[in-house]
Scaffold this motif. Sequence first.
Motif, PDB file in Angstrom:
ATOM      1  N   ALA A 555       0.832  -1.212   0.000  1.00  0.00           N
ATOM      2  CA  ALA A 555       0.000   0.000   0.000  1.00  0.00           C
ATOM      3  C   ALA A 555       0.864   1.259   0.000  1.00  0.00           C
ATOM      4  CB  ALA A 555      -0.930  -0.013   1.217  1.00  0.00           C
ATOM      5  N   ALA A 556       1.922   1.287   0.794  1.00  0.00           N
ATOM      6  CA  ALA A 556       2.780   2.485   0.851  1.00  0.00           C
ATOM      7  C   ALA A 556       3.484   2.710  -0.480  1.00  0.00           C
ATOM      8  CB  ALA A 556       3.792   2.342   1.973  1.00  0.00           C
ATOM      9  N   LYS A 557       3.991   1.637  -1.089  1.00  0.00           N
ATOM     10  CA  LYS A 557       4.676   1.783  -2.372  1.00  0.00           C
ATOM     11  C   LYS A 557       3.708   2.214  -3.465  1.00  0.00           C
ATOM     12  CE  LYS A 557       8.534  -1.393  -1.612  1.00  0.00           C
ATOM     13  NZ  LYS A 557       9.289  -2.554  -2.137  1.00  0.00           N
ATOM     14  N   LEU A 558       2.519   1.663  -3.442  1.00  0.00           N
ATOM     15  CA  LEU A 558       1.537   2.050  -4.458  1.00  0.00           C
ATOM     16  C   LEU A 558       1.119   3.499  -4.285  1.00  0.00           C
ATOM     17  CD1 LEU A 558      -0.706  -1.148  -4.552  1.00  0.00           C
ATOM     18  CD2 LEU A 558       1.023  -0.443  -6.213  1.00  0.00           C
ATOM     19  N   GLY A 559       1.020   3.988  -3.042  1.00  0.00           N
ATOM     20  CA  GLY A 559       0.717   5.404  -2.822  1.00  0.00           C
ATOM     21  C   GLY A 559       1.823   6.305  -3.331  1.00  0.00           C
ATOM     22  N   ARG A 560       3.071   5.915  -3.065  1.00  0.00           N
ATOM     23  CA  ARG A 560       4.198   6.694  -3.587  1.00  0.00           C
ATOM     24  C   ARG A 560       4.215   6.661  -5.109  1.00  0.00           C
ATOM     25  NH1 ARG A 560       7.367  10.972  -3.707  1.00  0.00           N
ATOM     26  NH2 ARG A 560       9.423  10.526  -4.565  1.00  0.00           N
ATOM     27  N   LEU A 561       3.883   5.514  -5.687  1.00  0.00           N
ATOM     28  CA  LEU A 561       3.846   5.403  -7.142  1.00  0.00           C
ATOM     29  C   LEU A 561       2.770   6.313  -7.722  1.00  0.00           C
ATOM     30  CD1 LEU A 561       5.263   3.712  -9.343  1.00  0.00           C
ATOM     31  CD2 LEU A 561       3.347   2.144  -9.228  1.00  0.00           C
ATOM     32  N   ALA A 562       1.633   6.422  -7.055  1.00  0.00           N
ATOM     33  CA  ALA A 562       0.561   7.304  -7.539  1.00  0.00           C
ATOM     34  C   ALA A 562       1.008   8.761  -7.497  1.00  0.00           C
ATOM     35  CB  ALA A 562      -0.700   7.103  -6.696  1.00  0.00           C
ATOM     36  N   ARG A 563       1.773   9.142  -6.481  1.00  0.00           N
ATOM     37  CA  ARG A 563       2.277  10.519  -6.406  1.00  0.00           C
ATOM     38  C   ARG A 563       3.271  10.798  -7.526  1.00  0.00           C
ATOM     39  NH1 ARG A 563       1.974   9.278  -0.834  1.00  0.00           N
ATOM     40  NH2 ARG A 563       4.181   8.685  -0.750  1.00  0.00           N
ATOM     41  N   LEU A 564       4.114   9.851  -7.835  1.00  0.00           N
ATOM     42  CA  LEU A 564       5.048  10.034  -8.952  1.00  0.00           C
ATOM     43  C   LEU A 564       4.313  10.138 -10.275  1.00  0.00           C
ATOM     44  CD1 LEU A 564       7.955   7.590  -8.017  1.00  0.00           C
ATOM     45  CD2 LEU A 564       7.927  10.073  -7.812  1.00  0.00           C
ATOM     46  N   VAL A 565       3.250   9.385 -10.426  1.00  0.00           N
ATOM     47  CA  VAL A 565       2.460   9.465 -11.654  1.00  0.00           C
ATOM     48  C   VAL A 565       1.844  10.852 -11.787  1.00  0.00           C
ATOM     49  CG1 VAL A 565       0.394   8.595 -12.812  1.00  0.00           C
ATOM     50  CG2 VAL A 565       2.020   7.000 -11.802  1.00  0.00           C
ATOM     51  N   ARG A 566       1.275  11.381 -10.707  1.00  0.00           N
ATOM     52  CA  ARG A 566       0.694  12.725 -10.768  1.00  0.00           C
ATOM     53  C   ARG A 566       1.754  13.766 -11.067  1.00  0.00           C
ATOM     54  NH1 ARG A 566      -2.252  10.725  -6.272  1.00  0.00           N
ATOM     55  NH2 ARG A 566      -0.837  11.783  -4.837  1.00  0.00           N
ATOM     56  N   ARG A 567       2.938  13.587 -10.519  1.00  0.00           N
ATOM     57  CA  ARG A 567       4.019  14.538 -10.800  1.00  0.00           C
ATOM     58  C   ARG A 567       4.405  14.500 -12.268  1.00  0.00           C
ATOM     59  NH1 ARG A 567       9.382  13.784  -7.365  1.00  0.00           N
ATOM     60  NH2 ARG A 567       7.821  14.066  -5.719  1.00  0.00           N
ATOM     61  N   ALA A 568       4.487  13.305 -12.829  1.00  0.00           N
ATOM     62  CA  ALA A 568       4.842  13.202 -14.245  1.00  0.00           C
ATOM     63  C   ALA A 568       3.732  13.732 -15.131  1.00  0.00           C
ATOM     64  CB  ALA A 568       5.164  11.750 -14.606  1.00  0.00           C
ATOM     65  N   LEU A 569       2.467  13.470 -14.770  1.00  0.00           N
ATOM     66  CA  LEU A 569       1.364  13.996 -15.561  1.00  0.00           C
ATOM     67  C   LEU A 569       1.315  15.514 -15.507  1.00  0.00           C
ATOM     68  CD1 LEU A 569      -1.498  11.463 -14.753  1.00  0.00           C
ATOM     69  CD2 LEU A 569      -0.187  11.664 -16.858  1.00  0.00           C
ATOM     70  N   GLY A 570       1.851  16.104 -14.452  1.00  0.00           N
ATOM     71  CA  GLY A 570       1.926  17.558 -14.368  1.00  0.00           C
ATOM     72  C   GLY A 570       2.995  18.167 -15.242  1.00  0.00           C
ATOM     73  N   GLY A 571       3.788  17.341 -15.947  1.00  0.00           N
ATOM     74  CA  GLY A 571       4.789  17.862 -16.867  1.00  0.00           C
ATOM     75  C   GLY A 571       6.202  17.826 -16.340  1.00  0.00           C
ATOM     76  N   ARG A 572       6.417  17.300 -15.130  1.00  0.00           N
ATOM     77  CA  ARG A 572       7.771  17.246 -14.580  1.00  0.00           C
ATOM     78  C   ARG A 572       8.450  15.956 -15.006  1.00  0.00           C
ATOM     79  NH1 ARG A 572       9.689  17.477  -8.208  1.00  0.00           N
ATOM     80  NH2 ARG A 572      11.862  16.897  -8.587  1.00  0.00           N
ATOM     81  N   GLU A 573       9.585  16.092 -15.650  1.00  0.00           N
ATOM     82  CA  GLU A 573      10.333  14.938 -16.126  1.00  0.00           C
ATOM     83  C   GLU A 573      11.036  14.263 -14.956  1.00  0.00           C
ATOM     84  OE1 GLU A 573      14.285  14.465 -18.809  1.00  0.00           O
ATOM     85  OE2 GLU A 573      12.612  15.519 -19.763  1.00  0.00           O
ATOM     86  N   LEU A 574      10.859  12.949 -14.840  1.00  0.00           N
ATOM     87  CA  LEU A 574      11.494  12.184 -13.775  1.00  0.00           C
ATOM     88  C   LEU A 574      12.955  11.915 -14.133  1.00  0.00           C
ATOM     89  CD1 LEU A 574       8.646   9.623 -13.000  1.00  0.00           C
ATOM     90  CD2 LEU A 574       9.021  11.892 -12.042  1.00  0.00           C
ATOM     91  N   VAL A 575      13.826  12.055 -13.148  1.00  0.00           N
ATOM     92  CA  VAL A 575      15.264  11.931 -13.360  1.00  0.00           C
ATOM     93  C   VAL A 575      15.690  10.506 -13.037  1.00  0.00           C
ATOM     94  CG1 VAL A 575      17.526  12.855 -12.749  1.00  0.00           C
ATOM     95  CG2 VAL A 575      15.519  14.356 -12.773  1.00  0.00           C
ATOM     96  N   ALA A 576      16.542   9.951 -13.880  1.00  0.00           N
ATOM     97  CA  ALA A 576      16.972   8.569 -13.681  1.00  0.00           C
ATOM     98  C   ALA A 576      17.778   8.413 -12.402  1.00  0.00           C
ATOM     99  CB  ALA A 576      17.785   8.094 -14.888  1.00  0.00           C
ATOM    100  N   ALA A 577      18.581   9.429 -12.054  1.00  0.00           N
ATOM    101  CA  ALA A 577      19.422   9.324 -10.864  1.00  0.00           C
ATOM    102  C   ALA A 577      18.648   9.536  -9.570  1.00  0.00           C
ATOM    103  CB  ALA A 577      20.570  10.336 -10.944  1.00  0.00           C
TER     104      ALA A 577
END
Length: 932
Positions: A555-577
């Motif tokens: 549940a905690a990992k899936l919640g964090r994953l949902a936040r990353l998805v919203r961040r990416a949908l907002g136009g912020r590019e995720l950094v590999a490092a």
Amino acid sequence: MTCTDERRRAVVRAHGRNGIDSVDVGADRHVLTVLFFGETPQDLGPRNFRVDGGVKVTGIKVLGVEPVYGDDPELEGSVRLRVSDVGDVSTYRLRILGVAGFDPRYTSAEFRFVTGCDDLDCAPVCDCPDPTDPVVEIDYQAKDFESFRQLLLERMSITVPEWTERHIADIGIALVELLAYEGDRLSYRQDAAATEAYLDTARLRTSVRRHARLVDYAMHDGCAARAWVCVEVSADVRLAPEDIRFGAGTERFVPLETRDLVLHRAHNRIDIWTWGDHDCCLPEGATSATLVDSRPATSSSGPGSAAPDGSGRGDGESERILHLAPGDILVFEELLGPKTGLPADADHTHRQAVRLISVTETGDDLYGVRLLEVTWSRADALRFPLCVNSVGGSQCADLVVGAARGNVVLVEHGDFGDPEYPEVPQPDPQEPGCPAPVCFGCQDVAKPAYRPHYPPLPHRFRPRLQSWPVTMTAAYPQPAVVAAAQARRLEGLPDRARAQLRSLRDKAAHTRLDDADIAYLTAVFGPATLRRVLLKDKPEAALKLLLARFDDLLAAKLGRLARLVRRALGGRELVAAVEGWEITQQWGAAEGTGLDPANPAFHGPAAAALSTDPRAALPAVTVVDGFGASWRPRRDLLDSGPDDRDFVGESDDDGYLTLRFGDGRNGAAFDSLDRPTITYRIGNGRAGNVGAETINRLLTEAKGLAIIRVRNPLAASGGIDPESVSDVREQAPHEARLRQLRAITAADYAAAAARAPGVRAAAADLAWTGSWYEAQVAILPFGGEDAPSWLLDEVRGVLHRYRRIGHDLAVSTALTVPLDLALCVEVSPDYLTGHVRAAVLRALGARTGGLFDPARLSFGDPVRVSRIIAAVVALPGVRSAEVTTLERLFGPLGNALRTGVLPIGPLEVARLDNDPTRPEHGRLRLHLVGGR
């Protein structure tokens, strides 16, 4: 004597002496408040005060004295005096008499009953005489060299009458002409400043650019062209993109990819498999194809043909030859004329580049051929039907007409020039001096202020590049496109993890889990969870339990994953490092490395790579300072902080580019100790829009490369010349009114949704939910009536940027109204009833050209009986027609037959598919009489 720095006051206080600090006049002008340095003397009376001065009102007496009591610490140690009269506007002096302990300098103080400053503080006026000479008459209409020279000579005749020399070689004439030249230059600067202050009169390109920026209009300096280049090799080759260039005449192109280019011989030409059939075509709008990955060793037949023996089977082993992966580019093209079989008759407009989004291995056991099923995005759907094979030519032989090309490289116009090392201006030397006066508080006069020598002007580092035109390039790939692709990959991560668990469960039922499997499960669930479920002792049961409780355990990992998805949908590019490392630790290395922004699968469709916005293009300039830090180009420095290493490139009227760095507040200031290295590309505008087959040379210093041919099947595009000053002056004032960037009313929401790609029409309504408004938006897509989920998501994302704060948003496909339509048609005696029936069904059908074609209907369009009758009676063989039923299929009965109109709501669209398999989409009943 009037002094602004009264140092004696501090000495008097230090020695414990008293004195009058200030005299304030009350609101009624009859009360004076006197403030002392120290404590208020005892037993003060009217006899101890005297008011001197005055012009019209003199002899003012002090009638009473009383100490001031209160909580105001500023009035501590003061008394109030009541005077007999109100003085005039002149200056009076209050003296204290017969009181010991007062300093003689401060036994009196000046004051005014009326200040004459309208309640403003009046600074003392300096009474020092003006050291200048008497006023001299000057001709202020002198604006050029000749008038300034004549004015100076006339002035010299008055001030130095004994100097009468007028020879041009005289030192006096030389000085006069030097001053006249400087006056001419300063006069020009004054006029230029006034001219450049307004958009309508500005002449310099830099001034017009900055004026337009104030009204949110981005003046562009052009954009470089891009093209797809196919490289044919005789052996597999790996090339570094920085080591190669492509040539088209005098123009140069450089690769945009940052990864090494791996070119395979098998990708020179890739055949399309037709499963043994002939006269096959990939239809317009196709988004998938089957490619030949290998062939039987003894087969010599073309793609889709049978084996040489006619049995339809090939013998021998086959070897995989293609190395395609998601993100690779293929160019589909027509090689020969389908009828003549000649290359000259091939349709050169039937060429298109696509980016693969999936590659699946498959095969054809009938012919013993290994295949690859490849797909590409809807944005890259074929814009033409591609003929794959045919029977033609002079011998009526089997022809391979269409194929795919690999080894495709995206290149951009502009080559690197020689680096430049401009000198950074040094600041003026410092010298000690007096500090500037401060407005409040006390200044420390013991410390001198260090100021630069005259003139104290800032020396900005604004190097001008020596070569032109500097390449203007748009970002590739666009960060928003990469972020959206990363979001889609993260959204599918839980499903991939579940699929991996099911695969491991099936594996555990037959064999042991290896170390890689245990490492993956440990990364996802953690060692403690694996011990609790007894993975080591009962792996199959443990994996079943992990799969059943997947959502609870993670549940905690899936919640964090949902936040990353919203961040990416907002136009912020995720950094590999950063985010990529986090995903690696939580979901395994395969998922973390899959988020690398450099992955070509995240770069968007091939069509978007050539569609560049010149207003988003920035100079292809790299600045590296003496400390090795890189500075990046920006459109402006308004959003740059004091530590952001940004710069702006501004081109002048001659086309040369000047770099403008920050001032330490908006953008970091360039250190004078740095000596930068500036590298940039040269080549811009329409000169890069070369035609197809013109990029035909590979320029490199590497030797022994197995390069056979270089060509660009498609013409380069996207090259745009810089915007002219006249165009900006005409368009900039109106740009803010042409672009609506907010949605307040229902019409605003509908207009914003209609601008989204793939939307044919849109309608909106504001509905009150009981607490706030909800913007209900319905859309109609191209090519149908039901909008797919991906289109609804895109429209929702577009409207979210424009919606009013406090409005909820609901986007759905259009609400269709299925119709129940019945007609009675009289057929002419000489026409077949069946033919007339087919014609009526076509005329009233939902196919292209029909009355109920979805492309012809929009929101709120009513269904009129007259249009139905007109469409039917216009057909050959129809003598008359009558509508007997026109109702909503699932709605209440109406009065359309009486009024002639069936009304449709603002968010509704009429629908009449007349599909027997989907009767809920509308029903058409015909009763034909007559005919034969």
